[in-house]
Design a protein around this motif. Sequence first.
Motif, PDB file in Angstrom:
ATOM      1  N   LEU A 176       0.835  -1.198   0.000  1.00 15.48           N
ATOM      2  CA  LEU A 176       0.000   0.000   0.000  1.00 15.48           C
ATOM      3  C   LEU A 176       0.874   1.253   0.000  1.00 15.48           C
ATOM      4  O   LEU A 176       0.615   2.213  -0.738  1.00 15.48           O
ATOM      5  CB  LEU A 176      -0.928  -0.005   1.221  1.00 15.48           C
ATOM      6  CG  LEU A 176      -1.849   1.204   1.400  1.00 15.48           C
ATOM      7  CD1 LEU A 176      -2.797   1.331   0.215  1.00 15.48           C
ATOM      8  CD2 LEU A 176      -2.634   1.076   2.704  1.00 15.48           C
ATOM      9  N   GLY A 177       1.915   1.239   0.839  1.00 10.96           N
ATOM     10  CA  GLY A 177       2.834   2.368   0.883  1.00 10.96           C
ATOM     11  C   GLY A 177       3.592   2.546  -0.421  1.00 10.96           C
ATOM     12  O   GLY A 177       3.767   3.670  -0.910  1.00 10.96           O
ATOM     13  N   ILE A 178       4.046   1.406  -0.991  1.00  7.93           N
ATOM     14  CA  ILE A 178       4.791   1.481  -2.255  1.00  7.93           C
ATOM     15  C   ILE A 178       3.895   2.025  -3.368  1.00  7.93           C
ATOM     16  O   ILE A 178       4.279   2.923  -4.125  1.00  7.93           O
ATOM     17  CB  ILE A 178       5.344   0.095  -2.632  1.00  7.93           C
ATOM     18  CG1 ILE A 178       6.423  -0.339  -1.632  1.00  7.93           C
ATOM     19  CG2 ILE A 178       5.900   0.107  -4.058  1.00  7.93           C
ATOM     20  CD1 ILE A 178       6.900  -1.758  -1.842  1.00  7.93           C
ATOM     21  N   GLY A 179       2.682   1.457  -3.465  1.00  2.90           N
ATOM     22  CA  GLY A 179       1.757   1.903  -4.505  1.00  2.90           C
ATOM     23  C   GLY A 179       1.378   3.362  -4.343  1.00  2.90           C
ATOM     24  O   GLY A 179       1.332   4.118  -5.314  1.00  2.90           O
ATOM     25  N   GLY A 180       1.101   3.760  -3.082  1.00  6.60           N
ATOM     26  CA  GLY A 180       0.751   5.152  -2.826  1.00  6.60           C
ATOM     27  C   GLY A 180       1.891   6.098  -3.149  1.00  6.60           C
ATOM     28  O   GLY A 180       1.677   7.181  -3.710  1.00  6.60           O
ATOM     29  N   GLY A 181       3.123   5.703  -2.816  1.00  7.08           N
ATOM     30  CA  GLY A 181       4.284   6.541  -3.101  1.00  7.08           C
ATOM     31  C   GLY A 181       4.510   6.715  -4.589  1.00  7.08           C
ATOM     32  O   GLY A 181       4.794   7.820  -5.072  1.00  7.08           O
ATOM     33  N   ILE A 182       4.380   5.583  -5.327  1.00  9.04           N
ATOM     34  CA  ILE A 182       4.557   5.669  -6.779  1.00  9.04           C
ATOM     35  C   ILE A 182       3.471   6.534  -7.409  1.00  9.04           C
ATOM     36  O   ILE A 182       3.738   7.354  -8.302  1.00  9.04           O
ATOM     37  CB  ILE A 182       4.554   4.258  -7.402  1.00  9.04           C
ATOM     38  CG1 ILE A 182       5.751   3.444  -6.893  1.00  9.04           C
ATOM     39  CG2 ILE A 182       4.578   4.336  -8.918  1.00  9.04           C
ATOM     40  CD1 ILE A 182       5.741   1.999  -7.350  1.00  9.04           C
ATOM     41  N   GLU A 183       2.236   6.368  -6.927  1.00  5.24           N
ATOM     42  CA  GLU A 183       1.117   7.165  -7.453  1.00  5.24           C
ATOM     43  C   GLU A 183       1.361   8.656  -7.236  1.00  5.24           C
ATOM     44  O   GLU A 183       1.119   9.486  -8.126  1.00  5.24           O
ATOM     45  CB  GLU A 183      -0.187   6.718  -6.786  1.00  5.24           C
ATOM     46  CG  GLU A 183      -1.434   7.438  -7.281  1.00  5.24           C
ATOM     47  CD  GLU A 183      -1.861   6.965  -8.662  1.00  5.24           C
ATOM     48  OE1 GLU A 183      -2.728   7.612  -9.253  1.00  5.24           O
ATOM     49  OE2 GLU A 183      -1.307   5.947  -9.147  1.00  5.24           O
ATOM     50  N   TYR A 184       1.853   8.994  -6.047  1.00  4.04           N
ATOM     51  CA  TYR A 184       2.132  10.404  -5.734  1.00  4.04           C
ATOM     52  C   TYR A 184       3.198  10.973  -6.667  1.00  4.04           C
ATOM     53  O   TYR A 184       3.049  12.083  -7.209  1.00  4.04           O
ATOM     54  CB  TYR A 184       2.580  10.520  -4.278  1.00  4.04           C
ATOM     55  CG  TYR A 184       3.123  11.883  -3.903  1.00  4.04           C
ATOM     56  CD1 TYR A 184       2.262  12.963  -3.685  1.00  4.04           C
ATOM     57  CD2 TYR A 184       4.501  12.085  -3.811  1.00  4.04           C
ATOM     58  CE1 TYR A 184       2.760  14.214  -3.364  1.00  4.04           C
ATOM     59  CE2 TYR A 184       5.017  13.336  -3.488  1.00  4.04           C
ATOM     60  CZ  TYR A 184       4.141  14.400  -3.260  1.00  4.04           C
ATOM     61  OH  TYR A 184       4.645  15.634  -2.942  1.00  4.04           O
ATOM     62  N   LEU A 185       4.267  10.200  -6.884  1.00  4.27           N
ATOM     63  CA  LEU A 185       5.348  10.672  -7.755  1.00  4.27           C
ATOM     64  C   LEU A 185       4.886  10.808  -9.197  1.00  4.27           C
ATOM     65  O   LEU A 185       5.283  11.757  -9.900  1.00  4.27           O
ATOM     66  CB  LEU A 185       6.533   9.707  -7.675  1.00  4.27           C
ATOM     67  CG  LEU A 185       7.274   9.666  -6.334  1.00  4.27           C
ATOM     68  CD1 LEU A 185       8.335   8.575  -6.344  1.00  4.27           C
ATOM     69  CD2 LEU A 185       7.902  11.020  -6.011  1.00  4.27           C
TER      70      LEU A 185
END
Length: 302
Positions: A176-185
């Motif tokens: 969830l953190g990885i996906g959210g971080g990539i989405e933000y970038l």
Amino acid sequence: MSSYQKASLISVDQAITKGRKMLLLPRILMIIGLFFFLFPIAMLFIAIKDGPSFSTNAWLIAASIVIVCFFVCFYLPFRFWSKRTTRWKLWAFNNVDNVHELKIAAVQANLCPAYGTFMDKIQIQSAKEREQWRKLQDRFDFPDIFKDDSTIPSVTEVFYSKMNSAVYILFGLLFLGIGGGIEYLVIKNNGDFTSQLIPFVIVIAAICYIVINIKRMLKKQPEMVLDNQGLTTPGTGFLNWDLIFNEKVTRTDRGKRGILYTFSFQYPGGLVNIDVSDFNVNKARLERLIRVYKGRFAAGLS
């Protein structure tokens, strides 16, 4: 009283445990030996197909290598396995409390081939050992000797493993953190729709995964209930043990996806397959529970 009806006999679990220990080394040697036996044969076939013609001396050398590999890497490990297997099964089937259960458990655990099968016939045994093995089949003419296990309660409720669910939730949070971080970038750098969609899917999948495992942790209703009278599952409801047959727990290696444990059984309504990989009972324990509860039911114990 028959000579097979002894006062002190070992349990099926004790026999299986000893068999696994005795046959661990022979199995490893057979696997390693089979590789070193097949490897030179494969190289020889490649050389014959793609290489130059062999001279007489080259053929003699190749044949010698194959013969030595066969003897050292295949025959000797197979002989070691045969002798260990024979030694174990002669001991186990002569001393176990229930030969019918042992036969099923031993075949499922790949400890010895069933009597009269091809693998049983090609095992390297002396005439005396084969005669002893044949005579031990007479034990199947006598009724089972059920040996109760006082450590097993009258009722066992099986749930999803809270420890497994907690680990899965942690992994879900990580993704969830990885996906959210990539989405933000991606959004920050004005990425295209496809670039935004992939991390979004990862986030949704992670959330679903987390929710599923939280539900499993909080669920109060057991996935299975085993007791002295029968088995209860959500799909079948309660079934008496005399309605359940061909029950077994199988292990399937799915490679990178891990190992799948499936509890299957037949009843008048059909065939049931239950994934027990994430339950709070392991394969050996579940098999033991089934044997004891079915034994209590057959013996009329409440």
